[in-house]
Design a protein around this motif. Sequence first.
Motif, PDB file in Angstrom:
ATOM      1  N   LYS A 103       0.807  -1.221   0.000  1.00  0.00           N
ATOM      2  CA  LYS A 103       0.000   0.000   0.000  1.00  0.00           C
ATOM      3  C   LYS A 103       0.843   1.276   0.000  1.00  0.00           C
ATOM      4  CE  LYS A 103      -4.441  -1.480   1.873  1.00  0.00           C
ATOM      5  NZ  LYS A 103      -5.426  -1.313   2.960  1.00  0.00           N
ATOM      6  N   ASP A 104       2.129   1.153   0.311  1.00  0.00           N
ATOM      7  CA  ASP A 104       2.979   2.341   0.253  1.00  0.00           C
ATOM      8  C   ASP A 104       3.617   2.525  -1.122  1.00  0.00           C
ATOM      9  OD1 ASP A 104       4.789   0.273   0.265  1.00  0.00           O
ATOM     10  OD2 ASP A 104       5.885   0.931   2.046  1.00  0.00           O
ATOM     11  N   SER A 105       3.141   1.776  -2.116  1.00  0.00           N
ATOM     12  CA  SER A 105       3.626   1.965  -3.481  1.00  0.00           C
ATOM     13  C   SER A 105       3.249   3.361  -3.964  1.00  0.00           C
ATOM     14  CB  SER A 105       3.016   0.920  -4.427  1.00  0.00           C
ATOM     15  OG  SER A 105       3.352  -0.391  -4.015  1.00  0.00           O
ATOM     16  N   GLY A 106       4.076   3.936  -4.794  1.00  0.00           N
ATOM     17  CA  GLY A 106       3.821   5.283  -5.308  1.00  0.00           C
ATOM     18  C   GLY A 106       2.688   5.302  -6.319  1.00  0.00           C
ATOM     19  N   PRO A 107       2.096   6.487  -6.564  1.00  0.00           N
ATOM     20  CA  PRO A 107       0.989   6.608  -7.524  1.00  0.00           C
ATOM     21  C   PRO A 107       1.344   6.096  -8.917  1.00  0.00           C
ATOM     22  CG  PRO A 107       1.158   8.592  -6.201  1.00  0.00           C
ATOM     23  CD  PRO A 107       2.360   7.763  -5.862  1.00  0.00           C
ATOM     24  N   ASP A 108       2.546   6.390  -9.393  1.00  0.00           N
ATOM     25  CA  ASP A 108       2.939   5.930 -10.730  1.00  0.00           C
ATOM     26  C   ASP A 108       2.978   4.417 -10.801  1.00  0.00           C
ATOM     27  OD1 ASP A 108       3.144   8.554 -11.523  1.00  0.00           O
ATOM     28  OD2 ASP A 108       5.333   8.638 -11.384  1.00  0.00           O
ATOM     29  N   GLU A 109       3.496   3.781  -9.739  1.00  0.00           N
ATOM     30  CA  GLU A 109       3.572   2.325  -9.697  1.00  0.00           C
ATOM     31  C   GLU A 109       2.174   1.721  -9.675  1.00  0.00           C
ATOM     32  OE1 GLU A 109       5.703  -1.242  -7.060  1.00  0.00           O
ATOM     33  OE2 GLU A 109       5.863   0.857  -6.426  1.00  0.00           O
ATOM     34  N   LEU A 110       1.268   2.331  -8.912  1.00  0.00           N
ATOM     35  CA  LEU A 110      -0.109   1.853  -8.832  1.00  0.00           C
ATOM     36  C   LEU A 110      -0.795   1.922 -10.197  1.00  0.00           C
ATOM     37  CD1 LEU A 110      -2.716   1.047  -7.299  1.00  0.00           C
ATOM     38  CD2 LEU A 110      -3.045   3.484  -6.833  1.00  0.00           C
ATOM     39  N   VAL A 111      -0.704   3.071 -10.833  1.00  0.00           N
ATOM     40  CA  VAL A 111      -1.369   3.255 -12.125  1.00  0.00           C
ATOM     41  C   VAL A 111      -0.777   2.319 -13.178  1.00  0.00           C
ATOM     42  CG1 VAL A 111      -1.761   4.900 -14.017  1.00  0.00           C
ATOM     43  CG2 VAL A 111      -2.054   5.625 -11.636  1.00  0.00           C
ATOM     44  N   ALA A 112       0.538   2.181 -13.169  1.00  0.00           N
ATOM     45  CA  ALA A 112       1.186   1.279 -14.131  1.00  0.00           C
ATOM     46  C   ALA A 112       0.734  -0.155 -13.912  1.00  0.00           C
ATOM     47  CB  ALA A 112       2.706   1.383 -14.003  1.00  0.00           C
ATOM     48  N   ALA A 113       0.585  -0.561 -12.646  1.00  0.00           N
ATOM     49  CA  ALA A 113       0.132  -1.910 -12.341  1.00  0.00           C
ATOM     50  C   ALA A 113      -1.283  -2.144 -12.853  1.00  0.00           C
ATOM     51  CB  ALA A 113       0.206  -2.170 -10.840  1.00  0.00           C
ATOM     52  N   VAL A 114      -2.165  -1.175 -12.644  1.00  0.00           N
ATOM     53  CA  VAL A 114      -3.551  -1.306 -13.114  1.00  0.00           C
ATOM     54  C   VAL A 114      -3.584  -1.437 -14.630  1.00  0.00           C
ATOM     55  CG1 VAL A 114      -5.755  -0.112 -13.352  1.00  0.00           C
ATOM     56  CG2 VAL A 114      -4.580  -0.124 -11.143  1.00  0.00           C
ATOM     57  N   ARG A 115      -2.841  -0.600 -15.314  1.00  0.00           N
ATOM     58  CA  ARG A 115      -2.833  -0.660 -16.781  1.00  0.00           C
ATOM     59  C   ARG A 115      -2.238  -1.979 -17.279  1.00  0.00           C
ATOM     60  NH1 ARG A 115      -4.578   3.948 -18.883  1.00  0.00           N
ATOM     61  NH2 ARG A 115      -4.272   5.941 -17.786  1.00  0.00           N
ATOM     62  N   SER A 116      -1.209  -2.444 -16.595  1.00  0.00           N
ATOM     63  CA  SER A 116      -0.571  -3.701 -16.988  1.00  0.00           C
ATOM     64  C   SER A 116      -1.529  -4.871 -16.833  1.00  0.00           C
ATOM     65  CB  SER A 116       0.690  -3.927 -16.147  1.00  0.00           C
ATOM     66  OG  SER A 116       1.313  -5.136 -16.476  1.00  0.00           O
ATOM     67  N   VAL A 117      -2.205  -4.959 -15.701  1.00  0.00           N
ATOM     68  CA  VAL A 117      -3.142  -6.057 -15.464  1.00  0.00           C
ATOM     69  C   VAL A 117      -4.340  -5.959 -16.409  1.00  0.00           C
ATOM     70  CG1 VAL A 117      -4.746  -7.043 -13.774  1.00  0.00           C
ATOM     71  CG2 VAL A 117      -2.404  -6.484 -13.106  1.00  0.00           C
ATOM     72  N   ALA A 118      -4.798  -4.754 -16.679  1.00  0.00           N
ATOM     73  CA  ALA A 118      -5.907  -4.578 -17.619  1.00  0.00           C
ATOM     74  C   ALA A 118      -5.527  -5.059 -19.016  1.00  0.00           C
ATOM     75  CB  ALA A 118      -6.323  -3.111 -17.670  1.00  0.00           C
ATOM     76  N   ALA A 119      -4.244  -4.965 -19.342  1.00  0.00           N
ATOM     77  CA  ALA A 119      -3.758  -5.418 -20.649  1.00  0.00           C
ATOM     78  C   ALA A 119      -3.487  -6.916 -20.681  1.00  0.00           C
ATOM     79  CB  ALA A 119      -2.490  -4.658 -21.016  1.00  0.00           C
ATOM     80  N   GLY A 120      -3.761  -7.591 -19.570  1.00  0.00           N
ATOM     81  CA  GLY A 120      -3.565  -9.025 -19.509  1.00  0.00           C
ATOM     82  C   GLY A 120      -2.188  -9.438 -19.056  1.00  0.00           C
ATOM     83  N   GLU A 121      -1.439  -8.498 -18.478  1.00  0.00           N
ATOM     84  CA  GLU A 121      -0.093  -8.797 -18.017  1.00  0.00           C
ATOM     85  C   GLU A 121      -0.046  -8.755 -16.495  1.00  0.00           C
ATOM     86  OE1 GLU A 121       2.530  -6.220 -20.164  1.00  0.00           O
ATOM     87  OE2 GLU A 121       1.730  -6.862 -22.101  1.00  0.00           O
ATOM     88  N   GLY A 122       1.012  -9.264 -15.904  1.00  0.00           N
ATOM     89  CA  GLY A 122       1.127  -9.302 -14.451  1.00  0.00           C
ATOM     90  C   GLY A 122       1.706  -8.018 -13.900  1.00  0.00           C
ATOM     91  N   ALA A 123       1.648  -7.875 -12.570  1.00  0.00           N
ATOM     92  CA  ALA A 123       2.183  -6.677 -11.922  1.00  0.00           C
ATOM     93  C   ALA A 123       2.588  -7.015 -10.496  1.00  0.00           C
ATOM     94  CB  ALA A 123       1.134  -5.554 -11.922  1.00  0.00           C
ATOM     95  N   LEU A 124       3.740  -7.636 -10.349  1.00  0.00           N
ATOM     96  CA  LEU A 124       4.261  -7.955  -9.026  1.00  0.00           C
ATOM     97  C   LEU A 124       5.275  -6.906  -8.605  1.00  0.00           C
ATOM     98  CD1 LEU A 124       4.915 -11.805  -9.312  1.00  0.00           C
ATOM     99  CD2 LEU A 124       2.999 -10.675  -8.180  1.00  0.00           C
ATOM    100  N   SER A 125       5.178  -6.469  -7.353  1.00  0.00           N
ATOM    101  CA  SER A 125       6.207  -5.577  -6.814  1.00  0.00           C
ATOM    102  C   SER A 125       7.531  -6.343  -6.789  1.00  0.00           C
ATOM    103  CB  SER A 125       5.839  -5.149  -5.394  1.00  0.00           C
ATOM    104  OG  SER A 125       5.909  -6.268  -4.511  1.00  0.00           O
ATOM    105  N   PRO A 126       8.670  -5.638  -6.745  1.00  0.00           N
ATOM    106  CA  PRO A 126       9.964  -6.341  -6.715  1.00  0.00           C
ATOM    107  C   PRO A 126      10.051  -7.367  -5.588  1.00  0.00           C
ATOM    108  CG  PRO A 126      10.310  -4.027  -7.165  1.00  0.00           C
ATOM    109  CD  PRO A 126       8.848  -4.178  -6.850  1.00  0.00           C
ATOM    110  N   ARG A 127       9.568  -7.004  -4.397  1.00  0.00           N
ATOM    111  CA  ARG A 127       9.620  -7.964  -3.290  1.00  0.00           C
ATOM    112  C   ARG A 127       8.733  -9.170  -3.573  1.00  0.00           C
ATOM    113  NH1 ARG A 127      10.157 -10.049   1.507  1.00  0.00           N
ATOM    114  NH2 ARG A 127       8.359 -10.564   2.801  1.00  0.00           N
TER     115      ARG A 127
END
Length: 212
Positions: A103-127
Amino acid sequence: MVRVMIVDDDAMVRGFLRTILTKSGLDVVAEAADGDEVVSAVQAHHPDVVLMDLRMERVDGIRATAAAVALPSAPGVIAMTSFDTESAILDAVHAGAAGFLAKDSGPDELVAAVRSVAAGEGALSPRAARVVMEQVGSRPAARGRREARELLAQLTERELEIAGAVAEGLSNAQIAERLFLGEATVKTHLARATTRLGVNRVQLALLVDRAG
């Protein structure tokens, strides 16, 4: 426009996420305050992506994720938590989450993750990615490899080729360029592969790695 649903038992968190997403041009179509509201909200609003809190009072995010991804035309789920423990990450991935963010991910990381998953791709944080790969490496090698290869044997040659590229971390556009295919064709093959195996993109990559 990407349609997003926010699931969190904290109204302030929902408001914060809504603001970030809408300012970035994403459409927040629904919100839920607990996991027991997820299925009906998904069926009513048809989001492309669900941001899912894992710790909720009545039905936790793990069970809600499993229920959401079992629906026809299921959304991609991004699990979000303040406690990115190893067990939380693995439970979310095994439940079918296509992404995992602290939840402490930055806004850019959050938005990029949403767009990635919407495109059918994964979005795992580095950890989360490290934890998942360590889990793969810790499985009994021979048994895990055999089980994974038996599952992957259900795929066509082209689907296997694309699955291998997914495991390398390539996007659909990169896979299309490598294999001289249209991006839509890559998406079609990938959708058939994941549907046949009953997995999402992240779980498919894990299968390929486990198969060696």
